[in-house]
Design a protein around this motif. Sequence first.
Motif, short mmCIF file in Angstrom:
data_model
loop_
_atom_site.label_atom_id
_atom_site.label_comp_id
_atom_site.label_asym_id
_atom_site.label_seq_id
_atom_site.Cartn_x
_atom_site.Cartn_y
_atom_site.Cartn_z
N SER A 182 7.13 -3.70 5.18
CA SER A 182 8.02 -2.51 5.55
C SER A 182 6.60 -1.29 5.48
CB SER A 182 9.30 -2.15 4.84
OG SER A 182 9.24 -2.82 3.68
N TRP A 183 6.14 -1.47 4.29
CA TRP A 183 5.28 -0.22 4.39
C TRP A 183 4.13 -0.16 5.22
CZ3 TRP A 183 0.83 -0.30 -0.24
CH2 TRP A 183 0.44 1.01 -0.04
N SER A 184 3.55 -1.58 5.39
CA SER A 184 2.62 -1.67 6.70
C SER A 184 2.87 -1.35 7.89
CB SER A 184 2.08 -3.01 6.55
OG SER A 184 1.71 -3.64 5.29
N PHE A 185 4.20 -1.79 8.24
CA PHE A 185 4.91 -1.62 9.61
C PHE A 185 5.04 -0.02 9.96
CE2 PHE A 185 5.01 -6.19 10.21
CZ PHE A 185 4.45 -6.35 11.58
N LEU A 186 5.53 0.63 8.91
CA LEU A 186 6.03 1.87 8.79
C LEU A 186 4.80 3.00 9.09
CD1 LEU A 186 9.07 2.10 6.56
CD2 LEU A 186 9.17 2.36 8.99
N THR A 187 3.76 2.48 8.19
CA THR A 187 2.70 3.51 8.11
C THR A 187 1.53 2.96 8.93
OG1 THR A 187 1.55 2.53 6.33
CG2 THR A 187 3.21 4.20 5.60
N PHE A 188 1.75 1.90 9.37
CA PHE A 188 0.33 0.98 10.00
C PHE A 188 -0.91 1.55 9.14
CE2 PHE A 188 3.19 0.38 13.27
CZ PHE A 188 2.53 -0.83 13.96
N ASN A 189 -0.78 1.40 7.88
CA ASN A 189 -1.65 1.44 6.90
C ASN A 189 -2.32 0.37 6.53
OD1 ASN A 189 -3.61 2.86 5.95
ND2 ASN A 189 -2.33 4.31 4.36
N CYS A 225 8.41 -7.91 1.11
CA CYS A 225 9.00 -7.10 1.98
C CYS A 225 8.53 -5.84 1.86
CB CYS A 225 10.45 -6.92 1.59
SG CYS A 225 11.72 -8.34 1.86
N ILE A 226 8.23 -5.49 0.58
CA ILE A 226 7.81 -3.89 0.44
C ILE A 226 6.35 -3.78 1.25
CG2 ILE A 226 6.41 -2.38 -1.09
CD1 ILE A 226 8.43 -3.50 -3.46
N TYR A 227 5.50 -4.79 1.14
CA TYR A 227 4.09 -4.74 1.93
C TYR A 227 4.49 -4.76 3.42
CZ TYR A 227 0.24 -7.01 4.12
OH TYR A 227 -0.97 -7.24 4.64
N SER A 233 -2.64 -1.05 2.60
CA SER A 233 -1.51 -1.72 2.22
C SER A 233 -1.85 -2.97 1.33
CB SER A 233 -0.40 -1.82 3.29
OG SER A 233 -0.90 -2.69 4.43
N TRP A 234 -2.65 -3.79 1.93
CA TRP A 234 -3.14 -5.22 1.15
C TRP A 234 -3.13 -5.02 -0.43
CZ3 TRP A 234 -7.68 -5.84 -1.27
CH2 TRP A 234 -8.38 -4.99 -1.00
N LEU A 235 -3.66 -3.93 -0.68
CA LEU A 235 -3.91 -3.30 -2.23
C LEU A 235 -2.59 -4.01 -2.95
CD1 LEU A 235 -5.85 -0.29 -2.09
CD2 LEU A 235 -6.80 -2.50 -3.17
N ILE A 236 -1.65 -4.00 -2.29
CA ILE A 236 -0.26 -4.29 -3.36
C ILE A 236 -0.37 -5.82 -3.90
CG2 ILE A 236 1.17 -5.24 -1.27
CD1 ILE A 236 3.68 -3.89 -2.38
N TRP A 237 -1.12 -6.43 -2.96
CA TRP A 237 -1.15 -7.85 -3.68
C TRP A 237 -1.87 -7.91 -4.97
CZ3 TRP A 237 2.57 -10.57 -1.74
CH2 TRP A 237 3.04 -10.71 -0.54
N PRO A 238 -3.19 -7.63 -5.11
CA PRO A 238 -3.90 -7.69 -6.48
C PRO A 238 -2.89 -7.16 -7.52
CG PRO A 238 -5.16 -6.40 -4.85
CD PRO A 238 -4.16 -6.92 -4.17
N ILE A 239 -2.41 -5.69 -7.27
CA ILE A 239 -1.61 -5.04 -8.05
C ILE A 239 -0.54 -5.91 -8.54
CG2 ILE A 239 -0.30 -2.95 -8.62
CD1 ILE A 239 -2.07 -1.60 -6.36
#
Lengths: 114, 329
Positions: free
Chosen positions: B294-301, B290-292, B305-311
């Motif tokens: 929403s963050w991606s769609f809100l910021t289009f970054n 969800c965080i991934y 944003s994929w960095l959230i997965w390894p972390i």
Amino acid sequence: MVEISSDVIRGYNDTMILYILQKAPSYGYEISKQIKQLSDGKYIIKETTLYSAFTRMEKNGYIESFTAAPEADGGGKRRTYYRITASGQQYYKEKCEEWNLTKEVVEHFISVEA
Amino acid sequence: METIKKYLETMFANLPRTPEVIKAKDELWQMMEDKYNELIAEGRSENEAVGIVISEFGNLDELAETLGLEQAVEESHELMELEPRRQLCMDEVRDFLHAQMARGSMMGIGVLFCITCSIWVILLSDTILEMIGVLLMLIQIALAVGMFVFAANRHAKWSYIYKEPCSIDFATAEYVASEKERYSLGLKGQRTIGILLCATCWLPAALFDSIGLTKLNIMDNIVAVMLLLMVGVGVFFIVNSAIVRASFEKILKINNEKTMGSQFVDAQKVLYENPRLNNLMSVYWPTITCIYLSWSFLTFNWGSSWLIWPIAGIAHSVIKKNLGCTKQA
């Protein structure tokens, strides 16, 4: 052919196992094999009977278990071995005396020769 | 030897899974194996040896007394009478698994059709065939609904597996576990491809945009179609693999989980000592997703944003190592 009634022999499974363990520590199948041999194949102890006796006697402190690999075929698979304790020796002696008495009493009432 | 193993497993299947029972089973197995090997060494035939070992095994009621299991054995007898578990045979289970695989692909295709139904309209818009596009869309939706109904109808036949208490024997459990193992790589692959397709569905758009192709109107449509196709195929893989996986799990968990018969249930399941943490961790991955998103769609970054997965992955293993305790098998 006459077979041993399991009700009668039950009280003496412990005696047989302790007799074998008195000589040397041993494991499940080895003990059952010796019981068969010493009784000339007339008594074959069931696996569940044997295991029940082990757990019961271990709980009562008559025997102790430990794991080891058999020395004969070095590096063989590890098994649970049992050894007799001091109180086991005592119990064995009592059981022998009890049997001698039982035998003596019952003997008086046996008239049909085998 | 297999026969003896199966005999022993069956005898123990309804006993509670306690350390004493597990130890008793191991010890008895040791004795039976020794006896079997010696009989074979003496020159007996396999059948003869198996017969002797089984006939000299004895019975479990005797064990129950010494293991303090009289109550458990009695309860399992009572349970069998009060609430008889329907015994599923191997063929039945095999049919069920095959039916679930068919259902998985059918549901997957249904969802794929729903997601991609509008591509006809997009492709044929502003042409004389526009009406045909709408027609094709409706046909595709109808097909998808047909598939859902058909799959649900066929599935109804198996409802007893979900509603009634059932049980399977050791051989069947072993078969299902090996099938699960055999399919496991394929299913994981499907799920990974599915997630990748969904996560990268924006790639064609970005690619076309960067080389300036989107100035053409037709390219906009093609990009939209590609996006829908990628999401559709991705979701197909996710749905299909989830349904097939669930069917394996369902069968393996069918035996009463407190008995020895349930040995194939996830032994690796991690439990946390703190029950609240346990609840929290069960929603860990959905939360991260969800965080991934929403963050991606809100910021289009999407680039970072994929960095959230390894972390999240590292954090998960740290939490598991320090606070988790593996459930005893």
